[in-house]
Structure formats: C-alpha cells, structure tokens
Design an enzyme around this catalytic site. Sequence first.
Site, PDB file in Angstrom:
ATOM      1  N   ILE A  12       0.852  -1.206   0.000  1.00 53.64           N
ATOM      2  CA  ILE A  12       0.000   0.000   0.000  1.00 53.64           C
ATOM      3  C   ILE A  12       0.885   1.253   0.000  1.00 53.64           C
ATOM      4  CG2 ILE A  12      -1.864   1.233   1.164  1.00 53.64           C
ATOM      5  CD1 ILE A  12      -2.781  -1.375   2.420  1.00 53.64           C
ATOM      6  N   ASP A  31      11.841   2.590   4.726  1.00 55.66           N
ATOM      7  CA  ASP A  31      11.490   1.165   4.824  1.00 55.66           C
ATOM      8  C   ASP A  31      12.754   0.387   5.199  1.00 55.66           C
ATOM      9  OD1 ASP A  31       8.869  -0.486   3.312  1.00 55.66           O
ATOM     10  OD2 ASP A  31      10.603  -1.642   4.028  1.00 55.66           O
ATOM     11  N   GLY A  36       9.044  -5.588   2.396  1.00 58.04           N
ATOM     12  CA  GLY A  36       8.832  -4.939   1.098  1.00 58.04           C
ATOM     13  C   GLY A  36      10.009  -5.157   0.179  1.00 58.04           C
ATOM     14  N   ALA A  73       4.640  -1.752   9.011  1.00 59.71           N
ATOM     15  CA  ALA A  73       4.192  -2.654  10.077  1.00 59.71           C
ATOM     16  C   ALA A  73       4.503  -4.074   9.635  1.00 59.71           C
ATOM     17  CB  ALA A  73       2.673  -2.529  10.307  1.00 59.71           C
ATOM     18  N   TYR A 140      -2.075  -8.426  16.685  1.00 61.17           N
ATOM     19  CA  TYR A 140      -1.975  -7.449  15.589  1.00 61.17           C
ATOM     20  C   TYR A 140      -3.073  -6.389  15.710  1.00 61.17           C
ATOM     21  CZ  TYR A 140      -2.476  -5.722  10.768  1.00 61.17           C
ATOM     22  OH  TYR A 140      -2.619  -4.928   9.651  1.00 61.17           O
ATOM     23  N   LYS A 144      -2.880  -2.336  16.667  1.00 56.08           N
ATOM     24  CA  LYS A 144      -3.446  -1.271  15.831  1.00 56.08           C
ATOM     25  C   LYS A 144      -4.369  -0.380  16.656  1.00 56.08           C
ATOM     26  CE  LYS A 144      -1.751  -2.119  11.682  1.00 56.08           C
ATOM     27  NZ  LYS A 144      -0.777  -1.196  11.073  1.00 56.08           N
TER      28      LYS A 144
HETATM   29  N1  LIG Z   1      -2.865  -5.087   2.969  1.00 57.62           N
HETATM   30  C1  LIG Z   1      -3.964  -5.085   3.710  1.00 57.62           C
HETATM   31  O1  LIG Z   1      -4.975  -5.711   3.364  1.00 57.62           O
HETATM   32  C2  LIG Z   1      -4.026  -4.299   4.992  1.00 57.62           C
HETATM   33  C3  LIG Z   1      -5.213  -4.351   5.728  1.00 57.62           C
HETATM   34  C4  LIG Z   1      -5.292  -3.621   6.907  1.00 57.62           C
HETATM   35  C5  LIG Z   1      -4.230  -2.850   7.325  1.00 57.62           C
HETATM   36  N2  LIG Z   1      -3.084  -2.825   6.591  1.00 57.62           N
HETATM   37  C6  LIG Z   1      -1.980  -2.002   7.082  1.00 57.62           C
HETATM   38  O2  LIG Z   1      -1.515  -1.195   6.017  1.00 57.62           O
HETATM   39  C7  LIG Z   1      -0.095  -1.017   6.130  1.00 57.62           C
HETATM   40  C8  LIG Z   1       0.567  -1.451   4.851  1.00 57.62           C
HETATM   41  O3  LIG Z   1       0.268  -2.830   4.628  1.00 57.62           O
HETATM   42  P1  LIG Z   1       0.805  -3.592   3.353  1.00 57.62           P
HETATM   43  O4  LIG Z   1      -0.190  -4.607   3.003  1.00 57.62           O
HETATM   44  O5  LIG Z   1       1.263  -2.635   2.334  1.00 57.62           O
HETATM   45  O6  LIG Z   1       2.051  -4.370   3.995  1.00 57.62           O
HETATM   46  P2  LIG Z   1       3.499  -4.617   3.392  1.00 57.62           P
HETATM   47  O7  LIG Z   1       4.110  -5.690   4.222  1.00 57.62           O
HETATM   48  O8  LIG Z   1       3.437  -4.829   1.927  1.00 57.62           O
HETATM   49  O9  LIG Z   1       4.220  -3.242   3.674  1.00 57.62           O
HETATM   50  C9  LIG Z   1       4.715  -2.913   4.943  1.00 57.62           C
HETATM   51  C10 LIG Z   1       6.115  -2.371   4.755  1.00 57.62           C
HETATM   52  O10 LIG Z   1       6.601  -2.006   6.057  1.00 57.62           O
HETATM   53  C11 LIG Z   1       7.968  -2.362   6.110  1.00 57.62           C
HETATM   54  N3  LIG Z   1       8.334  -2.532   7.516  1.00 57.62           N
HETATM   55  C12 LIG Z   1       7.883  -3.456   8.384  1.00 57.62           C
HETATM   56  N4  LIG Z   1       8.474  -3.287   9.579  1.00 57.62           N
HETATM   57  C13 LIG Z   1       9.312  -2.224   9.441  1.00 57.62           C
HETATM   58  C14 LIG Z   1      10.194  -1.562  10.317  1.00 57.62           C
HETATM   59  N5  LIG Z   1      10.396  -1.982  11.581  1.00 57.62           N
HETATM   60  N6  LIG Z   1      10.885  -0.499   9.869  1.00 57.62           N
HETATM   61  C15 LIG Z   1      10.728  -0.075   8.585  1.00 57.62           C
HETATM   62  N7  LIG Z   1       9.924  -0.672   7.698  1.00 57.62           N
HETATM   63  C16 LIG Z   1       9.219  -1.735   8.131  1.00 57.62           C
HETATM   64  C17 LIG Z   1       8.107  -3.634   5.299  1.00 57.62           C
HETATM   65  O11 LIG Z   1       9.417  -3.833   4.816  1.00 57.62           O
HETATM   66  C18 LIG Z   1       7.106  -3.386   4.177  1.00 57.62           C
HETATM   67  O12 LIG Z   1       7.739  -2.831   3.058  1.00 57.62           O
HETATM   68  C19 LIG Z   1       0.338  -1.815   7.354  1.00 57.62           C
HETATM   69  O13 LIG Z   1       0.388  -0.942   8.457  1.00 57.62           O
HETATM   70  C20 LIG Z   1      -0.779  -2.813   7.537  1.00 57.62           C
HETATM   71  O14 LIG Z   1      -0.885  -3.219   8.887  1.00 57.62           O
HETATM   72  C21 LIG Z   1      -2.964  -3.540   5.442  1.00 57.62           C
END
Ligand SMILES: NC(=O)c1ccc[n+]([C@@H]2O[C@H](COP(=O)([O-])OP(=O)(O)OC[C@H]3O[C@@H](n4cnc5c(N)ncnc54)[C@H](O)[C@@H]3O)[C@@H](O)[C@H]2O)c1
Length: 338
Positions: A12, A31, A36, A73, A140, A144
């Site tokens: 996202i 990041d 990612g 996250a 989790y 949040k």
């Molecule tokens: N994808 C979904 O359906 C969904 C649903 C609800 C909430 N979310 C929230 O949206 C956000 C993005 O989700 P996403 O699906 O893109 O996840 P994703 O895993 O693709 O992206 C998260 C990014 O955060 C980075 N990251 C994790 N821990 C880190 C740290 N300690 N320091 C720096 N970077 C770090 C990872 O490397 C990754 O690139 C998250 O907060 C997730 O909880 C996502």
Amino acid sequence: MNVIVTGAAGFIGSHVAKDLIQKGHTVLALDDLSGGNESNIPKGAIFLKASINDDLLNAFKNFKPDFVYHLAAYAAEGLSHHIPSFNYQNNVLGTINVLNSAYHAGAKHFVFTSSIAAYGHPHNNEIFDESSYCIPCDPYGTAKLACEHHIRAFVDYFGAMKYTIFRPHNVFGPNQNISDPYRNVVGIFMAKAMQGLPMPIFGDGSQTRSFSFINVVAESIAEAPFNEDAVNQTFNIGGDESMTVKELAEQISEAFSIPLNIEWLSYRKEVAHAHCTHDKAKRVFSAIYNKSVSIKEGLKMMADSVKKEPIPQITECPSPIEIFELLPPSWAARLAIN
Ligand SMILES: NC(=O)c1ccc[n+]([C@@H]2O[C@H](COP(=O)([O-])OP(=O)(O)OC[C@H]3O[C@@H](n4cnc5c(N)ncnc54)[C@H](O)[C@@H]3O)[C@@H](O)[C@H]2O)c1
C-alpha cells in the site's frame, strides 16, 4: 509539500508514495525492506533504508516533513499470536517512535493505517461502522487499536498536529508480496497458481472477506491531509463486495486459466466473516470511490501484473517464534526448518 511515507517499499505504501509523487510532492520513502521490496519504491522518491525503531529524529528534522504517512508494520495477523512481543515492539513502539519524530520535526498531519482487525469478531454478524465497539482478538489488532488510541490522545494533548486513521481490509493489487506464506491470501493463491500447486485453504473455505482493489484505498490515504473533512477522522476503507475464500480460489483459477486445485488444511482460529461499511469514506472521498473496480476486474489486473515477473523468494517471518502452541501445522513445518 514534503512528505514521509513509511513502509513505502511495501504494497500500500508504494502506491501512496507514487500517488503523492504524481501530484508533485517530494517523498521520503522509509522502509527497512523486512517485508517490502526496493523495486516497489516509486521513481522520484528519496529512499531511506531504516527501521521505524531507529533513531529517526535527525533524518525527519533534516527533511522537514509537512505530512507523515505511517504504513510500516509487520502485518501477518494470524502469526501475531505467536510473536506477540515482536508484534508490539514493531507495530506499537515503532509507531510511537515515528509519531514522536514527526511531531518534533514539525509535521502538521499524521496519517496512520490501522486495520479492520481493530474490531475483532463481529457480534451477531454485525457489519462494522466506525462507531462499532472494538474488541480485537489478536495481538496485531490489539496493536493497531493501541496506536489509534495513542494517536488521538497525543493530538488532543499536544494539539500541534492533526491525524487521519484508516482501517483497511483485505487489500490486493500489483506490488503486493505474493511470497509471504503468513498473509495476503490473494498473493498466496496467485503464487500457487503460477507454480501449478494447490491453493491452501484453512477449514472449509466458507470464510468471507470484502477483498478490496488497491486504487481507492491508496488514493484516499494519500488525499487525507489535503481534505478538510478527513481531519482528525477515522475511516473504514475498502470495497463492499463480499466473497468466500473458496470463491476467491475459483476466481483466481479463472484469472490464470487453470483448473481449480485446493489443498484443504485443518480449521484455524480466525474471524469467520469480516466486513464493514464505507459510507463515511464514500462521502469524504467520493471522487476517488467513483473509481472502484470489482474484485474480478481487480484480480485480472493483479494477475496480469504478477505474471510478468518471476515469483520472488519466500519472505520469512522477521522474528523468532515466541509461542509454538496452536501454530497451524503447515506454518510450524516451515518455521521449524528456519
Ligand atoms: N494489505 C492489507 O490488506 C491491509 C489491511 C489492513 C491494514 N493494513 C496495514 O496497512 C499497512 C501497509 O500494509 P501492506 O499490506 O502494504 O504491507 P506490506 O508488508 O506490503 O508493507 C509494509 C512495509 O513495512 C515495512 N516494515 C515493516 N516493519 C518495518 C520496520 N520496523 N521499519 C521499517 N519498515 C518496516 C516492510 O518492509 C514493508 O515494506 C500496514 O500498516 C498494515 O498493517 C494492510
């Protein structure tokens, strides 16, 4: 404007960063690449490889962000039962560190991605709206919700910054990691489809979710600080269309033109039906919501995108397992090897 997007190498976050760059803003993409991929970071962004738990103050102060979008996250919800300390360290303390740094660097708006997981199990098949009672049922979701409460209290107490909180659900689309065995059911099914392997389903596949194509979610998140009606507000964000996990497997098989092939796994404890209303988001981000696409159309777009690339290496859990009991056997087998 100068904006920081954490998690910008992720799914996202990369779309949010891209949208902001297209609108002429200067983006610092932060990041640690734990989940990612650097190739997701959009052209034109300044990449800072760092953890959200690092000392970020100087970097933030030097960049002088107007707005901070915090998406980083570790979002493997089911696995969070088994890595609770890591979950809270990364997802709560990391968020507080980003928020403190944003505040000290003079940011005017903080955007946070919470999750539908903040609600927990629906009561009497309830469809959640933003005023529904939140009783998360895993670490989790608890993390949040804790971050949401902290951000609201912080803004209320210190005053200097505004916030917008989003609760997305089951988002899918290009740039999503299809090689994380612990999350992203759409990605997991597509990776299996590409390898000619069966798609793993826990239980009988009757669980339902409202799978949401990325465009509306990412654009709404990006727009929040520019929209007066989103100031100090919390939004459910995503699509209304519901589907069972088994139907999802059928749709993905169709998108890849392969016969349906399912590996039935034993039931795991999870929310059976997770859905929410989007009336508030549709009102505030109406022009963006007009671009909604159906799950079928979205799956086709994602399938076309993932078919172009080789399947990435498996993303391992970034933490040792803290509690092995009740791990689904397929996960335990993986985690025992690593
Ligand atoms: N994808 C979904 O359906 C969904 C649903 C609800 C909430 N979310 C929230 O949206 C956000 C993005 O989700 P996403 O699906 O893109 O996840 P994703 O895993 O693709 O992206 C998260 C990014 O955060 C980075 N990251 C994790 N821990 C880190 C740290 N300690 N320091 C720096 N970077 C770090 C990872 O490397 C990754 O690139 C998250 O907060 C997730 O909880 C996502």
